[in-house]
Design an enzyme around this catalytic site. Structure first.
Site, PDB file in Angstrom:
ATOM      1  N   GLU A 158       2.843 -18.947 -35.890  1.00  0.00           N
ATOM      2  CA  GLU A 158       3.465 -19.270 -34.602  1.00  0.00           C
ATOM      3  C   GLU A 158       4.485 -18.195 -34.236  1.00  0.00           C
ATOM      4  O   GLU A 158       5.647 -18.265 -34.665  1.00  0.00           O
ATOM      5  CB  GLU A 158       4.194 -20.617 -34.691  1.00  0.00           C
ATOM      6  CG  GLU A 158       3.286 -21.793 -34.962  1.00  0.00           C
ATOM      7  CD  GLU A 158       3.880 -23.076 -34.408  1.00  0.00           C
ATOM      8  OE1 GLU A 158       3.176 -23.768 -33.673  1.00  0.00           O
ATOM      9  OE2 GLU A 158       5.048 -23.379 -34.687  1.00  0.00           O
ATOM     10  N   GLY A 181       2.462 -27.956 -29.587  1.00  0.00           N
ATOM     11  CA  GLY A 181       3.708 -28.654 -29.308  1.00  0.00           C
ATOM     12  C   GLY A 181       3.601 -29.477 -28.044  1.00  0.00           C
ATOM     13  O   GLY A 181       3.005 -30.557 -28.031  1.00  0.00           O
ATOM     14  N   HIS A 235       8.997 -24.427 -39.848  1.00  0.00           N
ATOM     15  CA  HIS A 235       8.871 -24.247 -38.403  1.00  0.00           C
ATOM     16  C   HIS A 235      10.057 -23.420 -37.902  1.00  0.00           C
ATOM     17  O   HIS A 235      11.189 -23.573 -38.376  1.00  0.00           O
ATOM     18  CB  HIS A 235       8.822 -25.604 -37.690  1.00  0.00           C
ATOM     19  CG  HIS A 235       8.435 -25.454 -36.248  1.00  0.00           C
ATOM     20  ND1 HIS A 235       9.326 -25.042 -35.286  1.00  0.00           N
ATOM     21  CD2 HIS A 235       7.247 -25.617 -35.616  1.00  0.00           C
ATOM     22  CE1 HIS A 235       8.700 -24.961 -34.118  1.00  0.00           C
ATOM     23  NE2 HIS A 235       7.430 -25.304 -34.294  1.00  0.00           N
ATOM     24  N   SER A 270       2.265 -22.250 -27.177  1.00  0.00           N
ATOM     25  CA  SER A 270       1.781 -22.410 -25.802  1.00  0.00           C
ATOM     26  C   SER A 270       0.261 -22.555 -25.689  1.00  0.00           C
ATOM     27  O   SER A 270      -0.352 -21.989 -24.790  1.00  0.00           O
ATOM     28  CB  SER A 270       2.282 -21.256 -24.931  1.00  0.00           C
ATOM     29  OG  SER A 270       3.684 -21.180 -25.003  1.00  0.00           O
ATOM     30  N   TRP A 301       5.078 -33.176 -32.344  1.00  0.00           N
ATOM     31  CA  TRP A 301       5.759 -33.880 -31.247  1.00  0.00           C
ATOM     32  C   TRP A 301       7.233 -33.510 -31.115  1.00  0.00           C
ATOM     33  O   TRP A 301       7.907 -33.953 -30.190  1.00  0.00           O
ATOM     34  CB  TRP A 301       5.615 -35.401 -31.433  1.00  0.00           C
ATOM     35  CG  TRP A 301       4.263 -35.927 -31.078  1.00  0.00           C
ATOM     36  CD1 TRP A 301       3.197 -35.203 -30.612  1.00  0.00           C
ATOM     37  CD2 TRP A 301       3.822 -37.291 -31.159  1.00  0.00           C
ATOM     38  NE1 TRP A 301       2.120 -36.032 -30.394  1.00  0.00           N
ATOM     39  CE2 TRP A 301       2.478 -37.321 -30.724  1.00  0.00           C
ATOM     40  CE3 TRP A 301       4.418 -38.491 -31.556  1.00  0.00           C
ATOM     41  CZ2 TRP A 301       1.728 -38.501 -30.673  1.00  0.00           C
ATOM     42  CZ3 TRP A 301       3.686 -39.662 -31.513  1.00  0.00           C
ATOM     43  CH2 TRP A 301       2.349 -39.662 -31.068  1.00  0.00           C
ATOM     44  N   LYS A 302       7.759 -32.762 -32.057  1.00  0.00           N
ATOM     45  CA  LYS A 302       9.176 -32.350 -32.002  1.00  0.00           C
ATOM     46  C   LYS A 302      10.048 -33.568 -31.681  1.00  0.00           C
ATOM     47  O   LYS A 302       9.827 -34.642 -32.232  1.00  0.00           O
ATOM     48  CB  LYS A 302       9.361 -31.217 -30.978  1.00  0.00           C
ATOM     49  CG  LYS A 302       8.383 -30.071 -31.213  1.00  0.00           C
ATOM     50  CD  LYS A 302       8.678 -28.835 -30.403  1.00  0.00           C
ATOM     51  CE  LYS A 302       7.654 -27.764 -30.713  1.00  0.00           C
ATOM     52  NZ  LYS A 302       7.962 -26.467 -30.118  1.00  0.00           N
ATOM     53  N   GLY A 305       6.598 -22.591 -26.562  1.00  0.00           N
ATOM     54  CA  GLY A 305       7.247 -23.285 -25.450  1.00  0.00           C
ATOM     55  C   GLY A 305       7.185 -22.542 -24.124  1.00  0.00           C
ATOM     56  O   GLY A 305       8.040 -22.733 -23.260  1.00  0.00           O
TER      57      GLY A 305
HETATM   58  P1  PGA Z   1       4.329 -25.260 -27.975  1.00  0.00           P
HETATM   59  O1  PGA Z   1       4.956 -25.477 -29.448  1.00  0.00           O
HETATM   60  O2  PGA Z   1       2.865 -25.621 -28.064  1.00  0.00           O
HETATM   61  O3  PGA Z   1       5.121 -26.180 -27.109  1.00  0.00           O
HETATM   62  O4  PGA Z   1       4.526 -23.814 -27.657  1.00  0.00           O
HETATM   63  C1  PGA Z   1       4.261 -25.122 -30.608  1.00  0.00           C
HETATM   64  C2  PGA Z   1       5.129 -25.366 -31.803  1.00  0.00           C
HETATM   65  O5  PGA Z   1       6.326 -25.032 -31.755  1.00  0.00           O
HETATM   66  O6  PGA Z   1       4.663 -25.885 -32.832  1.00  0.00           O
END
Ligand code: PGA
Length: 262
Positions: free
Chosen positions: A172, A241, A95, A220, A10-11, A178
């Site tokens: 990742e 994310g 991360h 993404s 969820w950042k 993102g």
């Molecule tokens: P995202 O992020 O799905 O928004 O690209 C993935 C992540 O950074 O863990």
């Protein structure tokens, strides 16, 4: 078949407990139908106990990071024990948004591979499962990014012993995080990287250990690309994310993984 993993990072997208509880409750009801999928939610640290209370036993909770320090004079750090006591059973480590080289605004801040190694040690000592993130900033036509991934894995896992290992790798690529779903990694490229990561893990541990470590993809992922990435990418699940911050979008991914696990 081994359970697949779908984790939601969820950042700092979700910051209030009402919204966190609502999404968690929706996911909890739906996750019951997909017994082949382990769902993990990784909220910002102040929301771990809220999400863990709402999640019950059907969904696991993780922290987005932690420090390598235990109890003591460490102002502002998050210890493995403290997140475990708040209800987490997982933690993300390494991360790219935590790594030193990625934080443009704060060049001196962020974790190094050595710090990631300490954090893994602290997490394991507290009984947490580790989701170790690795990923290159750019793909290199000569293949230098494979070396980057091997270095990240070997440095972070250098002191980790086979006994008591609780580890998943989240690959990742930074360039794919993102973005829009069409900019995610292509399944054939992902498959090649998964094979490489498995080989590196075999060199670090041994084959019998390496085959049991789930390798996930993040960058993404959404309901439109999840099917192809799963069918051809060779992964055991996803770290999601943005699409994990909306219950309906995250459920599309859980459902896709759940259906392919039957
Ligand atoms: P995202 O992020 O799905 O928004 O690209 C993935 C992540 O950074 O863990």
């Amino acid at each position: 078949m081994k359970k697949r993993i779908v984790a939601g990072n969820w950042k700092l997208y979700i910051t209030d407990s009402t919204r966190a509880k609502k999404i968690t409750s929706t996911l909890k009801r739906a996750a019951k139908s997909y017994s082949g999928v382990s769902v993990v939610l990784m909220p910002a640290a102040p929301l771990i106990s809220t999400v863990s209370a709402a999640a019950g036993t059907g969904i696991s909770v993780g922290s987005q990071t932690l420090s390598g320090f235990g109890e003591g004079a460490y102002t502002g750090y998050l210890s493995a024990e403290s997140v475990r006591n708040a209800g987490a059973t997982w933690t993300l480590i390494g991360h790219s948004e935590q790594r030193a080289r990625e934080i443009e605004q704060m060049p001196a801040a962020g974790i190094t591979d050595d710090m990631a190694a300490q954090q893994i040690h602290a997490a394991h000592a507290a009984g947490l499962s580790v989701m170790l993130c690795v990923g290159e900033v750019e793909r290199d036509p000569q293949g230098a990014h494979f070396g980057t991934i091997a270095t990240q894995l070997t440095s972070a896992l250098k002191d980790v012993t086979k006994s008591g290992l609780k580890l998943a790798i989240a690959y990742e690529p930074v360039w794919a995080i993102g973005k829009s779903s069409s900019e995610a990694m292509k399944p054939a490229d992902l498959e090649e990287m998964v094979i490489f990561i498995r080989k590196t893990l075999t060199d670090i541990f041994d084959r019998s250990v390496a085959v049991k470590i789930p390798i996930l993809y993040g960058g993404s992922v959404d309901g439109t690309n999840v099917h192809d990435l799963l069918a051809q990418g060779g992964v055991a699940g996803f770290l999601v994310g943005r699409a994990s911050t909306d219950a309906a979008s995250f459920l599309e991914i859980i459902r896709a993984v759940g259906q392919q696990s039957r």
